[in-house]
Design a protein around this motif. Structure first.
Motif, PDB file in Angstrom:
ATOM      1  N   LEU A   1      31.777  20.578  90.822  1.00 42.04           N
ATOM      2  CA  LEU A   1      33.188  20.840  90.587  1.00 42.04           C
ATOM      3  C   LEU A   1      33.826  21.639  91.718  1.00 42.04           C
ATOM      4  O   LEU A   1      35.044  21.761  91.781  1.00 42.04           O
ATOM      5  N   GLY A   2      32.997  22.201  92.584  1.00 41.33           N
ATOM      6  CA  GLY A   2      33.509  23.001  93.687  1.00 41.33           C
ATOM      7  C   GLY A   2      33.981  24.378  93.251  1.00 41.33           C
ATOM      8  O   GLY A   2      34.913  24.935  93.829  1.00 41.33           O
ATOM      9  N   ILE A   3      33.332  24.931  92.219  1.00 41.00           N
ATOM     10  CA  ILE A   3      33.689  26.260  91.728  1.00 41.00           C
ATOM     11  C   ILE A   3      32.431  27.110  91.621  1.00 41.00           C
ATOM     12  O   ILE A   3      31.305  26.601  91.683  1.00 41.00           O
ATOM     13  N   LYS A   4      32.614  28.406  91.454  1.00 41.91           N
ATOM     14  CA  LYS A   4      31.482  29.308  91.279  1.00 41.91           C
ATOM     15  C   LYS A   4      30.931  29.183  89.864  1.00 41.91           C
ATOM     16  O   LYS A   4      31.661  28.870  88.918  1.00 41.91           O
ATOM     17  N   GLU A   5      29.630  29.450  89.734  1.00 38.24           N
ATOM     18  CA  GLU A   5      29.000  29.437  88.406  1.00 38.24           C
ATOM     19  C   GLU A   5      29.715  30.379  87.458  1.00 38.24           C
ATOM     20  O   GLU A   5      29.931  30.058  86.289  1.00 38.24           O
ATOM     21  N   SER A   6      30.070  31.557  87.964  1.00 37.17           N
ATOM     22  CA  SER A   6      30.716  32.561  87.113  1.00 37.17           C
ATOM     23  C   SER A   6      32.046  32.058  86.556  1.00 37.17           C
ATOM     24  O   SER A   6      32.410  32.377  85.426  1.00 37.17           O
ATOM     25  N   VAL A   7      32.759  31.241  87.338  1.00 31.57           N
ATOM     26  CA  VAL A   7      34.032  30.687  86.866  1.00 31.57           C
ATOM     27  C   VAL A   7      33.780  29.694  85.741  1.00 31.57           C
ATOM     28  O   VAL A   7      34.468  29.714  84.713  1.00 31.57           O
ATOM     29  N   LEU A   8      32.792  28.829  85.912  1.00 28.97           N
ATOM     30  CA  LEU A   8      32.477  27.855  84.864  1.00 28.97           C
ATOM     31  C   LEU A   8      32.033  28.565  83.583  1.00 28.97           C
ATOM     32  O   LEU A   8      32.476  28.215  82.491  1.00 28.97           O
ATOM     33  N   LEU A   9      31.191  29.568  83.725  1.00 29.41           N
ATOM     34  CA  LEU A   9      30.748  30.319  82.549  1.00 29.41           C
ATOM     35  C   LEU A   9      31.915  31.022  81.871  1.00 29.41           C
ATOM     36  O   LEU A   9      31.993  31.080  80.641  1.00 29.41           O
ATOM     37  N   MET A  10      32.839  31.549  82.674  1.00 30.73           N
ATOM     38  CA  MET A  10      34.020  32.203  82.119  1.00 30.73           C
ATOM     39  C   MET A  10      34.864  31.201  81.326  1.00 30.73           C
ATOM     40  O   MET A  10      35.339  31.504  80.233  1.00 30.73           O
ATOM     41  N   MET A  11      35.020  29.978  81.866  1.00 35.88           N
ATOM     42  CA  MET A  11      35.786  28.952  81.162  1.00 35.88           C
ATOM     43  C   MET A  11      35.093  28.574  79.862  1.00 35.88           C
ATOM     44  O   MET A  11      35.742  28.382  78.840  1.00 35.88           O
TER      45      MET A  11
ATOM     46  N   ILE B   1      36.112  17.044  85.683  1.00 37.91           N
ATOM     47  CA  ILE B   1      34.889  16.435  85.143  1.00 37.91           C
ATOM     48  C   ILE B   1      35.111  14.945  84.916  1.00 37.91           C
ATOM     49  O   ILE B   1      34.260  14.121  85.241  1.00 37.91           O
ATOM     50  N   SER B   2      36.274  14.584  84.380  1.00 33.23           N
ATOM     51  CA  SER B   2      36.540  13.163  84.124  1.00 33.23           C
ATOM     52  C   SER B   2      36.693  12.379  85.423  1.00 33.23           C
ATOM     53  O   SER B   2      36.441  11.179  85.447  1.00 33.23           O
ATOM     54  N   GLU B   3      37.077  13.031  86.518  1.00 36.93           N
ATOM     55  CA  GLU B   3      37.144  12.353  87.813  1.00 36.93           C
ATOM     56  C   GLU B   3      35.746  12.114  88.376  1.00 36.93           C
ATOM     57  O   GLU B   3      35.473  11.075  88.956  1.00 36.93           O
ATOM     58  N   ILE B   4      34.860  13.078  88.184  1.00 33.09           N
ATOM     59  CA  ILE B   4      33.492  12.978  88.721  1.00 33.09           C
ATOM     60  C   ILE B   4      32.636  12.039  87.873  1.00 33.09           C
ATOM     61  O   ILE B   4      31.834  11.275  88.401  1.00 33.09           O
TER      62      ILE B   4
END
Length: 80
Positions: free
Chosen positions: A36-46, A61-64
């Motif tokens: 996704l081109g983001i940090k792990e911490s950002v994904l976990l926060m989401m 996610i739907s694009e990938i």
């Protein structure tokens, strides 16, 4: 004029993200965050329902992954 408002809470979006990652993709946080081109911490926060970018991450996610479709459809039938 009629206005419509739909509100998904950040917690709802986080739950959707977690379900997609764990049950559908069966992937750990690190590889998905990298895709996704983001940090792990950002994904976990989401996933914890914090932060304003959950819908944007769902769309990415739907694009990938073309087998995952994320959209919001509103259909109004009948005359006014």
């Amino acid at each position: 004029m009629t206005e419509y408002e739909l509100s998904l809470s950040p917690e709802d979006i986080g739950e959707i993200l977690t379900i997609i990652r764990v049950q559908v993709l069966k992937i750990h946080v690190a590889p998905l965050a990298q895709q996704l081109g983001i940090k792990e911490s950002v994904l976990l926060m989401m996933e914890d329902g914090k932060g304003p970018h959950g819908i944007k991450i769902l769309k990415k996610i739907s694009e990938i992954y073309p087998n995952i479709e994320v959209n919001l459809n509103v259909k109004i039938k009948g005359g006014f």
